[in-house]
Design a protein around this motif. Structure first.
Motif, mmCIF file in Angstrom:
data_model
loop_
_atom_site.group_PDB
_atom_site.id
_atom_site.type_symbol
_atom_site.label_atom_id
_atom_site.label_comp_id
_atom_site.label_asym_id
_atom_site.label_seq_id
_atom_site.Cartn_x
_atom_site.Cartn_y
_atom_site.Cartn_z
ATOM 1 N N GLY A 15 123.408 106.099 106.569
ATOM 2 C CA GLY A 15 124.867 105.837 106.469
ATOM 3 C C GLY A 15 125.637 107.014 106.377
ATOM 4 N N LEU A 16 125.061 108.190 106.528
ATOM 5 C CA LEU A 16 125.909 109.552 106.595
ATOM 6 C C LEU A 16 126.562 109.792 107.729
ATOM 7 N N THR A 17 127.508 110.418 107.763
ATOM 8 C CA THR A 17 128.452 110.925 108.921
ATOM 9 C C THR A 17 127.599 112.164 109.499
ATOM 10 N N GLU A 18 128.024 112.257 110.623
ATOM 11 C CA GLU A 18 127.497 113.649 111.540
ATOM 12 C C GLU A 18 127.723 114.884 110.620
ATOM 13 N N GLU A 19 128.915 114.970 109.901
ATOM 14 C CA GLU A 19 129.064 116.130 109.162
ATOM 15 C C GLU A 19 128.347 116.303 108.007
ATOM 16 N N GLN A 20 127.775 114.888 107.427
ATOM 17 C CA GLN A 20 127.091 115.013 106.205
ATOM 18 C C GLN A 20 125.676 115.014 106.469
ATOM 19 N N TYR A 21 125.124 114.773 107.724
ATOM 20 C CA TYR A 21 123.692 114.465 107.713
ATOM 21 C C TYR A 21 123.112 115.855 107.817
ATOM 22 N N GLY A 50 112.762 125.547 102.718
ATOM 23 C CA GLY A 50 112.487 124.367 103.537
ATOM 24 C C GLY A 50 111.950 123.337 103.501
ATOM 25 N N ILE A 51 111.235 123.119 102.503
ATOM 26 C CA ILE A 51 110.241 121.874 101.940
ATOM 27 C C ILE A 51 111.067 120.576 101.898
ATOM 28 N N ALA A 52 110.708 119.671 102.503
ATOM 29 C CA ALA A 52 111.554 118.229 102.594
ATOM 30 C C ALA A 52 110.444 117.407 102.319
ATOM 31 N N PRO A 53 110.768 116.215 101.320
ATOM 32 C CA PRO A 53 110.020 115.099 101.375
ATOM 33 C C PRO A 53 109.518 114.537 102.741
ATOM 34 N N PRO A 54 108.378 113.858 102.644
ATOM 35 C CA PRO A 54 108.247 112.840 103.937
ATOM 36 C C PRO A 54 109.249 111.781 103.950
ATOM 37 N N GLY A 55 109.848 111.670 105.216
ATOM 38 C CA GLY A 55 110.660 110.841 105.379
ATOM 39 C C GLY A 55 112.270 110.985 105.086
ATOM 40 N N LEU A 56 112.294 112.157 104.422
ATOM 41 C CA LEU A 56 113.692 112.769 104.056
ATOM 42 C C LEU A 56 113.834 114.134 104.443
ATOM 43 N N GLY A 57 113.427 114.328 105.458
ATOM 44 C CA GLY A 57 113.332 115.629 106.102
ATOM 45 C C GLY A 57 112.281 115.845 106.897
ATOM 46 N N ALA A 58 110.923 115.605 106.313
ATOM 47 C CA ALA A 58 109.565 115.858 106.909
ATOM 48 C C ALA A 58 109.278 114.485 107.508
ATOM 49 N N PRO A 59 108.397 114.513 108.679
ATOM 50 C CA PRO A 59 107.898 113.339 109.195
ATOM 51 C C PRO A 59 107.501 112.240 108.201
ATOM 52 N N GLY A 60 107.805 111.116 108.104
ATOM 53 C CA GLY A 60 107.261 110.161 106.909
ATOM 54 C C GLY A 60 106.119 109.035 107.261
ATOM 55 N N SER A 61 106.106 108.186 106.476
ATOM 56 C CA SER A 61 104.644 107.348 106.443
ATOM 57 C C SER A 61 105.090 106.213 107.441
ATOM 58 N N MET A 62 106.373 105.748 107.899
ATOM 59 C CA MET A 62 106.408 104.672 108.599
ATOM 60 C C MET A 62 105.737 104.946 110.109
ATOM 61 N N ALA A 63 104.656 105.249 110.211
ATOM 62 C CA ALA A 63 103.934 105.471 111.621
ATOM 63 C C ALA A 63 102.529 105.072 111.406
ATOM 64 N N GLU A 64 101.843 104.986 112.478
ATOM 65 C CA GLU A 64 100.329 104.709 112.284
ATOM 66 C C GLU A 64 99.537 105.654 111.776
ATOM 67 N N TYR A 65 99.897 107.084 111.813
ATOM 68 C CA TYR A 65 99.308 108.136 111.117
ATOM 69 C C TYR A 65 100.281 109.254 110.504
#
Length: 344
Positions: free
Chosen positions: A46-52, A113-128
């Motif tokens: 829901g963030l704007t382009e400036e906020q994302y 530059g460490i980010a949680p999965p799904g919140l910056g790094a590739p997350g868990s909503m995938a097959e792998y």
């Protein structure tokens, strides 16, 4: 492989085909067995382009459970086929906070530059999915991955928030949970399991108040302008010993402030924001406001032990990966009863 990605600012997430990742040195590849959908995902979409700030495309999912599928060079202590949960708030592993297992408060994550999965790094909503370090994986043993994946956030976050208030939640105390949805209904169970406090749940939804009663709330009230008065009446005028706000918008902040007792805790967990008055004349003496974030690795072990003991159960609705966009529509509309779990 299939993955659910947020690909365009303001658009719905899409199921797309992407390359199956290969683990590098020190990394672990999981075959995902379950992933959780969270309001935090809706918030960032829901963030704007400036906020994302998270980068696109982004594979969603910061709650994840899977089976170890492949080990990168140098990884030890894990076996292929082992069922594990992903600890999301990952840090550097070397600072003072990380040394205590409090990677949620890592001193260097932003710098590195460490980010949680799904919140910056590739997350868990995938097959792998790839996990950067084996220490972020906790064995779940015989726990059902679908029923318990949400514990990695919806269990850990309220557990961490409540744990710091436990010394105040003595016999005769009152704990208020504002928002009896995905995290709030788990918080009610944690409070009942760990404290003798009277537990009061507030929500704008009749269905969620019903869920709150089913999972152990002693009293339920509408979350409205009269909520603070109802809590004060219930407590003989004293107010709430602790208020756990899983919404975090200005009306709930104001309501919590109005009902908090002397020496009480107002704990802000929801991703909303607002302004609270402070100072000796602004509220009850020695009351405190806290804004905790997620939880530590050791606390996630404790949450899983609560689940094994049958003291915490997450209300879930299950969706296939193809139907994951619908889960987010339901989440946005507030029509989910508990948590949405995506099963690839």
């Amino acid at each position: 492989m299939k993955a659910l990605q947020y690909r365009q600012i303001g658009a719905e997430p899409e199921v797309v085909e992407i390359e199956k990742p290969e683990p590098g040195p020190g990394q672990v590849r999981l075959k995902v067995t379950a992933a959780g959908a969270c309001h935090s995902d809706s918030f960032i979409m829901g963030l704007t382009e400036e906020q994302y700030i998270y980068g696109l495309p982004l594979t969603l999912g910061h709650e994840g459970v899977g089976v170890v599928d492949k080990l990168g060079d140098g990884v030890t202590g894990l076996e292929v086929g082992e069922s594990v949960a992903v600890y999301g708030p990952q840090g550097c592993g070397r600072c003072y906070a990380c040394a205590q297992g409090k990677e949620n408060y890592c001193e260097r994550a932003a710098e590195l530059g460490i980010a949680p999965p799904g919140l910056g790094a590739p997350g868990s909503m995938a097959e792998y999915m790839l996990v950067p370090n084996a220490r972020h994986l906790l064995p779940i043993g015989d726990l059902d991955p679908v029923a318990n994946v949400a514990l990695t956030d919806a269990g850990l976050t309220p557990y961490h928030a409540i744990k710091l208030s436990l010394p105040k939640l003595v016999p005769g105390s009152t704990a208020v949970v504002i928002g009896a949805g995905g995290l709030g209904h788990v918080a009610i169970q944690i409070l009942r399991a760990l404290t003798p406090a009277t537990v009061v749940a507030l929500d704008v939804s009749v269905d969620k108040l019903k869920l709150a009663t089913e999972v152990g709330a002693h009293h339920v009230f509408p979350s409205d302008a009269e909520a603070a008065d109802r809590v004060r009446e219930l407590t003989g005028g004293k107010g709430a010993t602790a208020v756990f706000d899983f919404v975090g918008i200005q009306p709930t902040l104001d309501s919590g402030h109005a009902m908090i007792a002397v020496e009480g805790d107002q704990v802000l967990i929801g991703v909303g924001a607002g302004i609270l008055p402070s100072g000796v004349l602004a509220g009850p003496y020695d009351s405190a406001v806290r804004a905790p974030y997620w939880g530590s690795r050791s606390e996630l072990f404790e949450v899983f032990d609560l689940a094994r003991a049958g003291l915490v159960n997450v209300e879930t609705e299950v969706f296939s990966l193809d139907d994951a966009p619908e889960a987010y529509r339901r989440l946005h509309d507030g029509t989910l009863r508990g948590r949405a779990v995506i099963v690839p």
